[in-house]
Design an enzyme around this catalytic site. Structure first.
Site, PDB file in Angstrom:
ATOM      1  N   ARG A  77      -1.784  -2.920   8.607  1.00  0.00           N
ATOM      2  CA  ARG A  77      -0.612  -3.351   7.849  1.00  0.00           C
ATOM      3  C   ARG A  77       0.658  -2.657   8.344  1.00  0.00           C
ATOM      4  NH1 ARG A  77      -0.613  -1.086   3.746  1.00  0.00           N
ATOM      5  NH2 ARG A  77      -2.538   0.142   3.813  1.00  0.00           N
ATOM      6  N   LYS A 217      -2.980  -8.504   0.830  1.00  0.00           N
ATOM      7  CA  LYS A 217      -2.265  -7.448   0.137  1.00  0.00           C
ATOM      8  C   LYS A 217      -0.974  -7.958  -0.504  1.00  0.00           C
ATOM      9  CE  LYS A 217      -5.154  -4.119   0.572  1.00  0.00           C
ATOM     10  NZ  LYS A 217      -5.981  -3.753  -0.615  1.00  0.00           N
ATOM     11  N   HIS A 236      -6.627  -0.567  -7.250  1.00  0.00           N
ATOM     12  CA  HIS A 236      -7.156  -0.551  -5.892  1.00  0.00           C
ATOM     13  C   HIS A 236      -8.488   0.185  -5.940  1.00  0.00           C
ATOM     14  CE1 HIS A 236      -6.689   0.668  -1.419  1.00  0.00           C
ATOM     15  NE2 HIS A 236      -7.191  -0.534  -1.513  1.00  0.00           N
ATOM     16  N   SER A 254      -8.713   4.779   2.212  1.00  0.00           N
ATOM     17  CA  SER A 254      -9.523   4.438   3.373  1.00  0.00           C
ATOM     18  C   SER A 254     -10.332   5.633   3.847  1.00  0.00           C
ATOM     19  CB  SER A 254      -8.603   3.945   4.497  1.00  0.00           C
ATOM     20  OG  SER A 254      -9.343   3.622   5.640  1.00  0.00           O
ATOM     21  N   LYS A 258     -15.400   3.952  -0.547  1.00  0.00           N
ATOM     22  CA  LYS A 258     -15.236   3.014  -1.667  1.00  0.00           C
ATOM     23  C   LYS A 258     -16.162   1.802  -1.522  1.00  0.00           C
ATOM     24  CE  LYS A 258     -11.043   1.471  -1.848  1.00  0.00           C
ATOM     25  NZ  LYS A 258     -11.004   0.089  -1.342  1.00  0.00           N
ATOM     26  N   THR A 259     -16.205   1.213  -0.329  1.00  0.00           N
ATOM     27  CA  THR A 259     -17.056   0.046  -0.105  1.00  0.00           C
ATOM     28  C   THR A 259     -18.517   0.442  -0.033  1.00  0.00           C
ATOM     29  OG1 THR A 259     -15.290  -1.147   1.044  1.00  0.00           O
ATOM     30  CG2 THR A 259     -17.540  -1.869   1.460  1.00  0.00           C
ATOM     31  N   ASP A 273     -12.672  -4.017  -3.497  1.00  0.00           N
ATOM     32  CA  ASP A 273     -11.325  -3.542  -3.171  1.00  0.00           C
ATOM     33  C   ASP A 273     -10.280  -3.669  -4.278  1.00  0.00           C
ATOM     34  OD1 ASP A 273      -9.590  -2.374  -1.233  1.00  0.00           O
ATOM     35  OD2 ASP A 273      -8.724  -4.332  -0.822  1.00  0.00           O
ATOM     36  N   ARG A 339     -12.599  -4.651  11.554  1.00  0.00           N
ATOM     37  CA  ARG A 339     -12.918  -5.156  10.211  1.00  0.00           C
ATOM     38  C   ARG A 339     -13.788  -6.405  10.277  1.00  0.00           C
ATOM     39  NH1 ARG A 339     -10.612  -2.636   5.340  1.00  0.00           N
ATOM     40  NH2 ARG A 339      -8.974  -1.244   6.090  1.00  0.00           N
TER      41      ARG A 339
END
Length: 553
Positions: A77, A217, A236, A254, A258-259, A273, A339
């Site tokens: 981003r 986003k 988030h 990141s 989290k995932t 997410d 990704r």
């Protein structure tokens, strides 16, 4: 031409261009302001979008059927190129210290130039939902220049039933033109890349970047702006649900897990997410997942790995063998931010509704590269707000150019780039919800122990999963706790299946004086970072700040 409002359009009217797919003529491209388009491809499904992307040489197919695309110069981003229109609606409601501003006139020039740039082009349009709860979801229309971008956003947002597309009336319109180059002097922006958001008109214009994540986003940013008005907390975070219906939220930046940690085979995955938490419970904003693939393996993350061998998955900047088309997930030569995007239902235990009850537990994840935080801590509500507003993790050597030693990173609300409102608004709303529903809050360190990055070791994933299981099943609340000497939160003194010394970080270091110096350094960083929030929070949250209580543990 002034962008039209996004209300009812009147009678059905066809656009004078070639069209394919399903759309509602009364809400077509011409009504938005486009003219002279060569074609508009409406709501194409995966096979057709594959064909367009391959025909235009936008992408190639990997072994197993995933579509592989490159994003060019932008492999992530561009938060510094995002600008929000400052007008009567946003002047007093947007956190301008964190968000770039443009005038309505500058946005109008960008819009006019987008319309002119699109003439003669074929665009792909997708009608989608942002939000699984129909009371709060935002109907989103996305026009893209690239077919693979259309497939990406179709995968990441929620896909309406085909029958609902005939009467689809968008609340939000996104136009994504990677080939558009902004003019900083003419448009009032920073570079040739631009993400321009007008909350009053509910239009987002994305130009100069082929990184598809900007679209997803932009929807998240829009929901972050509007949902607090409905007493819904946009978050988030990832989320999952246990067999007894107990919901858990996982906040984290990141690299914190989290995932990975939310993908628990014994719990139902709600999403990886973005979620909302409102009066009726928690709901996913998305219909897909967007996972990092660097060093991805079938052994460590089998469910995510399996998606990379399926038709309908999109992989970004992943190196593939030119002959076998096998991906090499250990190759970060294009970017470390490789990704894959895939529909949520590619995960076997994913929720079919994207909705769940109020959370029982909130997990705040941090990857502490200084190696001084315990593997888990129980937080009071005030401490939870302090750490939520702080949003701490750490960059390590090699993750960014010039980073040689661990660097503390504080991203408020665990997602500062997507927060248009002041963090105190989100923090206060979250605190009210935690109090109303008696939620237990935990801080989990997935970073280093036994020394800083380069000296110590990464916290064993088995230890983290053992501690999380105990927290989520309620057994950890019955443990004996001590008060951490530096951060003041409660740390269990023993947990079955966990090496006792890991719960006392200083005991994992050879040099106790070095540990004390590193812990004091991190405490001071927390205190310095939080100064800007102190005028906006209650005294009990200010008192939740880390403070060295004794020389060492």
């Amino acid at each position: 031409m002034v962008p039209p409002s996004l209300g009812p359009r009147g009678r059905d009217e066809e656009d004078p261009v070639e069209e394919t797919g399903i759309r509602n003529g009364a809400f077509g491209a011409e009504k938005f302001g486009f003219s002279g388009l060569r074609a508009v491809h409406w709501n194409l499904t995966e096979p057709a979008l594959y064909e367009h992307a391959l025909r235009a040489q936008e992408a190639e197919i990997a072994y197993g059927g995933a579509l592989v695309a490159e994003t060019g110069v932008h492999t992530g981003r561009s938060p510094k190129d995002k600008f929000i229109v400052r007008d009567a609606l946003t002047d007093k409601t947007v956190w301008w210290d964190n968000n770039g501003a443009i005038t309505p006139e500058q946005f109008q020039r960008i819009y006019d130039d987008f319309i002119a740039h699109a003439k003669g082009k074929s665009l792909f349009a997708q009608d989608l939902y942002g939000g699984a709860d129909q009371r709060y979801r935002i109907k989103t229309r996305v026009y893209t220049e690239l077919a693979w971008h259309s497939l990406f956003i179709r995968t990441l947002l929620i896909r309406p039933e085909r029958g609902d597309l005939k009467n689809f009336a968008p609340d939000l319109t996104i136009v994504d033109l990677p080939s558009f180059k902004a003019d900083p002097k003419r448009h009032g922006v920073r570079s040739e890349t631009v993400i321009a958001i007008d909350f009053s008109k509910k239009i987002v214009l994305i130009g100069g970047s082929s990184y598809a994540g900007e679209m997803k986003k932009s929807v998240f940013t829009t929901l972050n702006y509007f949902l607090p008005n409905d007493s819904v907390m946009p978050m988030h975070c990832s989320a999952n649900v246990g067999p007894a219906g107990d919901t858990a939220l996982f906040f984290g930046l990141s690299g914190t897990g989290k995932t990975t940690l939310s993908a628990d085979p014994n719990r139902t995955l709600l999403g990886d997410d973005e979620h909302g938490w409102g009066p009726q419970g928690v709901f996913n904003f998305e219909g897909g997942c967007y996972a990092k693939t660097i060093k991805l393996s079938a052994e460590a993350e089998p469910e995510i790995f399996a998606t990379t061998r399926r038709f309908g998955t999109i992989m970004e900047n992943v190196v593939i063998d030119p002959n076998t088309r096998m991906p090499d997930f250990n190759d970060g030569s294009k970017t470390e931010n490789t990704r894959c995007a895939y529909p949520l239902d590619f995960i076997p235990n994913a929720s079919p509704t994207g909705r769940a009850g109020h959370p029982n537990n909130i997990i705040m994840l941090t990857a502490d590269a200084f190696g001084v935080m315990p593997p888990i801590a129980k937080l009071t509500s005030a401490q939870a707000m302090y750490h939520f507003l702080s949003g701490y993790t750490a960059k390590v050597a090699g993750t960014e150019k010039g980073v040689k030693d661990p660097e503390a990173t504080f991203s408020t609300c665990f997602g500062a780039p997507f927060m248009p409102r002041h963090p105190s608004e989100y923090g206060n709303l979250l605190r009210e919800l935690i109090a109303a529903h008696g939620v237990d809050c935990w801080l989990v360190n997935t970073g280093w122990t036994g020394g800083k990055f380069g000296v110590g070791r990464r916290m064993p994933i088995k230890v983290t999963r053992t501690l999380l299981t105990a927290a989520l099943d309620g057994s950890l609340k019955n443990a004996s706790f001590r008060t951490d000497s530096y951060f003041g939160f409660a740390v269990p003194t023993s947990v079955p299946g966990v090496e006792p010394h890991l719960l006392y970080p200083s005991k994992t270091w050879r040099d106790k004086a070095e540990f004390d110096a590193m812990a004091r350094k991190l405490v001071a960083m927390f205190q310095e970072n939080f100064v800007k929030f102190e005028p906006h929070v209650d005294v009990d949250i200010r008192k939740a700040a880390p403070e060295v209580r004794i020389a060492a543990e």
